[in-house]
Design an enzyme around this catalytic site. Structure first.
Site, PDB file in Angstrom:
ATOM      1  N   THR A  33      19.064 -12.128  14.990  1.00 23.66           N
ATOM      2  CA  THR A  33      18.787 -11.231  13.870  1.00 23.66           C
ATOM      3  C   THR A  33      17.655 -10.270  14.176  1.00 23.66           C
ATOM      4  O   THR A  33      17.744  -9.067  13.923  1.00 23.66           O
ATOM      5  CB  THR A  33      18.454 -12.054  12.610  1.00 23.66           C
ATOM      6  OG1 THR A  33      19.627 -12.772  12.204  1.00 23.66           O
ATOM      7  CG2 THR A  33      18.005 -11.149  11.466  1.00 23.66           C
ATOM      8  N   THR A  75      20.157 -21.932  14.873  1.00 25.69           N
ATOM      9  CA  THR A  75      21.258 -21.068  14.414  1.00 25.69           C
ATOM     10  C   THR A  75      20.844 -20.019  13.377  1.00 25.69           C
ATOM     11  O   THR A  75      21.671 -19.275  12.883  1.00 25.69           O
ATOM     12  CB  THR A  75      22.418 -21.926  13.869  1.00 25.69           C
ATOM     13  OG1 THR A  75      21.902 -22.987  13.058  1.00 25.69           O
ATOM     14  CG2 THR A  75      23.214 -22.535  15.010  1.00 25.69           C
ATOM     15  N   GLY A  82      14.603  -7.343  -5.185  1.00 23.06           N
ATOM     16  CA  GLY A  82      13.712  -8.170  -4.390  1.00 23.06           C
ATOM     17  C   GLY A  82      12.562  -7.357  -3.851  1.00 23.06           C
ATOM     18  O   GLY A  82      12.772  -6.381  -3.117  1.00 23.06           O
ATOM     19  N   GLY A 102      10.048  -8.535  -1.922  1.00 28.94           N
ATOM     20  CA  GLY A 102       9.404  -9.164  -0.778  1.00 28.94           C
ATOM     21  C   GLY A 102       9.411  -8.231   0.416  1.00 28.94           C
ATOM     22  O   GLY A 102       9.611  -7.021   0.290  1.00 28.94           O
ATOM     23  N   VAL A 153      10.658  -4.232   0.199  1.00 23.85           N
ATOM     24  CA  VAL A 153       9.709  -3.113   0.188  1.00 23.85           C
ATOM     25  C   VAL A 153       9.814  -2.286   1.467  1.00 23.85           C
ATOM     26  O   VAL A 153       9.543  -1.077   1.452  1.00 23.85           O
ATOM     27  CB  VAL A 153       8.254  -3.569  -0.065  1.00 23.85           C
ATOM     28  CG1 VAL A 153       8.129  -4.259  -1.408  1.00 23.85           C
ATOM     29  CG2 VAL A 153       7.720  -4.427   1.044  1.00 23.85           C
ATOM     30  N   GLU A 154      10.224  -2.901   2.576  1.00 22.30           N
ATOM     31  CA  GLU A 154      10.401  -2.108   3.800  1.00 22.30           C
ATOM     32  C   GLU A 154      11.551  -1.122   3.651  1.00 22.30           C
ATOM     33  O   GLU A 154      11.419   0.058   4.012  1.00 22.30           O
ATOM     34  CB  GLU A 154      10.623  -3.027   5.001  1.00 22.30           C
ATOM     35  CG  GLU A 154       9.357  -3.735   5.455  1.00 22.30           C
ATOM     36  CD  GLU A 154       9.491  -4.492   6.761  1.00 22.30           C
ATOM     37  OE1 GLU A 154       8.458  -4.956   7.278  1.00 22.30           O
ATOM     38  OE2 GLU A 154      10.631  -4.616   7.275  1.00 22.30           O
ATOM     39  N   ALA A 156       9.965 -13.753  13.349  1.00 23.62           N
ATOM     40  CA  ALA A 156      10.420 -13.877  14.734  1.00 23.62           C
ATOM     41  C   ALA A 156       9.352 -14.524  15.608  1.00 23.62           C
ATOM     42  O   ALA A 156       9.663 -15.368  16.456  1.00 23.62           O
ATOM     43  CB  ALA A 156      10.792 -12.505  15.288  1.00 23.62           C
ATOM     44  N   HIS A 170     -15.857   3.200  18.190  1.00 22.87           N
ATOM     45  CA  HIS A 170     -15.911   4.243  17.158  1.00 22.87           C
ATOM     46  C   HIS A 170     -15.368   5.552  17.733  1.00 22.87           C
ATOM     47  O   HIS A 170     -15.722   5.921  18.846  1.00 22.87           O
ATOM     48  CB  HIS A 170     -17.357   4.444  16.696  1.00 22.87           C
ATOM     49  CG  HIS A 170     -17.534   5.595  15.757  1.00 22.87           C
ATOM     50  ND1 HIS A 170     -17.188   5.510  14.424  1.00 22.87           N
ATOM     51  CD2 HIS A 170     -18.000   6.850  15.963  1.00 22.87           C
ATOM     52  CE1 HIS A 170     -17.455   6.674  13.838  1.00 22.87           C
ATOM     53  NE2 HIS A 170     -17.949   7.499  14.761  1.00 22.87           N
TER      54      HIS A 170
END
Length: 462
Positions: free
Chosen positions: A45, A142, A179, A181, A185-186, A314, A439
């Site tokens: 996936t 799996t 949803g 989550g 939101v992505e 992952a 910096h």
């Protein structure tokens, strides 16, 4: 089943996603004779339908936003729209390159790769394609697939999963994302960047509800500013087709309509019909149960990744797979501290964290023993240059270590590496404050936050 009795592998792995292939690579590296069984493509996936392609879409969206906003940086550019086939070509090219590299790694480590749908046939064997593959140990890996809700059928047409969204042949004019989550939101963020009118529906009180509440509120504020709509605190009731789209009704009767509905209510384990229960493997709601060393109740079987009820990330799969391989090779292994795993949501702005929330810290240590500090990115030069806003929030046990780092802002995912070290090495604020941060960088904000927590703020108010 044909059985080649002359070959008994040290480790037979069912599933070639993040957890499975990590175990295969590490096991082979340690001298184990490894067989890796995968019905689709090695990489699973994450590589093909998750982490990599979604982040490619988000980057394409970032480029679109930069083109629209270029004049504020003194650059004249024209945004002419999204070329969907070209976006897919870019995304698929990234995936193809990584896939080719992974195939090469598998071959170079001399892992026996078997393509086909496997099924656990005994505590020490997997049947695949008319062949019985024997092993001294079996690793179940799996993975997972997108979930839905009772009565809500994902049809791949107007009601889609993240798998469908990744190959959509158009930019939808409007979308409802069910949803709030990480996945929800992505996609909401990417679609908004592409020009979609987006509404997120989340049944809990906040977006990204597992994050620190401060991070959720900052993301909600940023989404409002971007024009991403959301409805919080009321659960889904039903969805139905309209003449040219989908209508969603919530439990309080409120209705929303859009061209497509993305169902992003999480992912469920792939375990049904694979022989796990028949071989006595303990399970709960489809998940395989394991101990801290990823061992099931069957001595010759372990399990990792989204198949087990740990964080569905992952990099968690990688770590779990490597842990199993090292344990089987006789190395001393240490259980994973899941609180110490970095977590990143790659929307715009990004949400990144490691450790525990302020609420959890108060629950564990007591409210009077917890100190929290917020460092606003407005005081960080590089963030100012990038025109991003947000905060770094530190959670500390009073007079003790930092137990939580919670960040919101563009590129905060790139800062979570140091945050991981701070948490996992139980660093005191004064110890981090001694380190000199370059910096101007956004990483400097991490140092500034710890300077403030150590009682010697520089570019922030007392």
């Amino acid at each position: 089943m044909a059985n080649d009795a002359s070959t008994v592998f040290d480790l037979v792995i069912l599933g070639g996603g993040s957890g499975g292939y990590a175990a295969a690579l590490r096991g082979a590296q340690l001298g184990l004779d490894v067989a890796l069984i995968e019905k689709d493509k090695v990489g699973g996936t994450c590589l093909h339908r998750g982490c990599i392609p979604t982040k490619a879409l988000l980057h394409a969206g970032e480029i679109a936003d930069q083109a629209r906003e270029s004049e504020q940086f003194g650059v004249k550019a024209t945004f002419e729209g999204i070329d969907v086939p070209a976006v897919h070509k870019y995304k698929d090219g990234v995936v193809a390159g990584l896939y080719k590299g992974l195939q090469g790694l598998i071959a170079s480590r001399k892992v026996t790769y078997i393509e086909g749908e496997g099924r656990l046939s005994s505590p020490t064997s997997v049947d695949v394609g008319g062949q019985r593959v024997q092993g001294r140990h079996v690793l179940l890996a799996t993975g997972s697939v997108p979930k839905s809700l009772p009565g809500l059928e994902i049809d791949g047409n107007r009601i889609i999963s993240s798998d469908h969204a990744l190959v959509l042949d158009r930019v939808p004019k409007s979308a409802i994302v069910l949803g709030g989550g990480v996945i929800g939101v992505e996609f909401a963020s990417a679609w908004k960047s592409f020009g979609t009118d987006v509404t997120v529906i989340e049944g809990l009180k906040h977006l990204v509800p597992v994050e620190d509440e401060n991070s959720s509120k900052l993301l909600e504020r940023a989404f409002r500013k971007r024009g991403i709509k959301f409805n919080l605190g009321t659960f889904f009731s039903k969805a139905e087709y309209t003449q040219d789209g989908v209508k969603v009704t919530l439990a309080d009767g409120k209705e929303f309509e859009a061209e497509v509905l993305l169902v992003a209510v999480g992912r469920g384990p792939v375990s049904a019909g694979l022989g796990y229960e028949e071989q006595g493997v303990a399970m709960d709601r489809g998940y395989v149960l394991v101990d801290e060393y990823m061992r099931t109740n069957v001595p010759t079987i372990s399990a990792v990744g989204d198949l087990v009820p740990t964080l569905q990330l992952a990099h968690v799969g990688f770590a779990e797979g490597m842990l199993v391989a090292e344990r089987l090779a006789g190395l001393k292994v240490v259980p994973i501290d899941y609180d110490g795993v970095p977590r990143v949501t790659y929307c715009h702005p990004e949400v990144a964290s490691v450790g525990i929330t302020e609420a959890k810290a108060k629950e564990i240590y007591g409210a009077d023993k917890v100190v929290a500090l917020k460092y606003n990115l407005a005081g960080n030069g590089k963030s100012k240059i990038l025109n991003t806003t947000g905060e770094i929030k530190l959670v500390q046990v009073k007079d003790g270590a930092v137990v939580g780092v919670h960040m919101v802002g563009d590129r905060m995912g790139e800062q979570v590496g140091e945050a991981q070290l701070i948490y996992n090495w139980e660093a005191l604020p004064a110890e981090v404050a001694q380190l000199i941060h370059a910096h101007p960088t956004q990483n400097e904000a991490m140092g500034e936050a710890h300077l403030a927590l150590a009682g010697k703020p520089l570019h922030s108010h007392d």
